[in-house]
Design a protein around this motif. Structure first.
Motif, mmCIF file in Angstrom:
data_model
loop_
_atom_site.group_PDB
_atom_site.id
_atom_site.type_symbol
_atom_site.label_atom_id
_atom_site.label_comp_id
_atom_site.label_asym_id
_atom_site.label_seq_id
_atom_site.Cartn_x
_atom_site.Cartn_y
_atom_site.Cartn_z
ATOM 1 N N SER A 154 2.277 6.385 -5.497
ATOM 2 C CA SER A 154 3.072 6.276 -6.717
ATOM 3 C C SER A 154 2.496 7.105 -7.856
ATOM 4 N N ILE A 155 1.269 7.595 -7.704
ATOM 5 C CA ILE A 155 0.670 8.425 -8.746
ATOM 6 C C ILE A 155 0.555 9.886 -8.303
ATOM 7 N N MET A 156 1.220 10.217 -7.234
ATOM 8 C CA MET A 156 1.199 11.581 -6.729
ATOM 9 C C MET A 156 1.957 12.485 -7.694
ATOM 10 N N PRO A 203 -3.583 7.023 3.233
ATOM 11 C CA PRO A 203 -3.820 6.747 1.813
ATOM 12 C C PRO A 203 -3.501 5.295 1.499
ATOM 13 N N TYR A 204 -4.155 4.763 0.510
ATOM 14 C CA TYR A 204 -3.849 3.434 -0.004
ATOM 15 C C TYR A 204 -2.443 3.529 -0.593
#
Length: 176
Positions: free
Chosen positions: A145-147, A139-140
């Motif tokens: 951080s938006i998981m 993943p990028y």
């Protein structure tokens, strides 16, 4: 030593770059991924300019984190050049934002070991303006951080500390 655009009231793990504490490989950029990729992927790696999206590129709005103290910028540049982590180029070849200003990376440190920091080169604004390779599996980084994790879910990860591995990978000039 703090970058003036970083407020001390912002909660962050990004530290100012301390040249005495950063761990960099003395022979960075010594391994070209193109030499180890299948031919079709090697061609993509050697022609990264083809991945740049046309304007407008929303990624250019991302403010990179740059925590190199102004009085240490020259010493930082010399260190990056001497170990192979950067190259000099004519300004006409520097990637530009839609407004014509240079599209630049940031640099900051995070805690690593008791006596050293890990140097992070922040290229989010550049990367966000490029097509994503569908054959890459990782993943990028900022996506993590938006998981969103439900209370009953967990996220685990593991791996060796390959602190200087990425420093050894050569960047193809087509990506600059």
């Amino acid at each position: 030593d703090n970058n003036p655009i970083i407020s001390e009231s912002i909660v962050t793990t990004a530290k100012a770059v301390d040249l005495e504490r950063i761990s960099v490989h003395e022979n960075a950029g010594s391994c070209s991924p193109a030499d180890h990729l299948p031919p079709d992927r090697s061609r993509v790696f050697r022609n990264q300019q083809e991945l740049v999206l046309p304007p407008p590129r929303a990624g250019e709005l991302i403010q990179t984190c740059h925590r190199v103290p102004v009085r240490k910028e020259k010493a930082f540049a010399r260190k990056m050049l001497s170990c192979g982590m950067s190259n000099l180029m004519e300004s006409k070849y520097v990637a530009k934002r839609v407004d014509g200003s240079p599209l630049v990376a940031g640099a900051f440190c995070v805690d690593h070991k008791a006596n050293s920091y890990r140097l992070i080169i922040d290229q989010r604004s550049k990367s966000a303006g490029e097509l994503r390779l569908r054959w890459e599996k990782l993943p990028y980084g900022p996506m993590l951080s938006i998981m969103i994790v439900k209370p009953w879910q967990i996220v685990t990860g593991s791996g060796d500390d390959i602190s200087n591995f990425f420093n050894c990978l050569a960047q193809d000039l087509s990506a600059l």
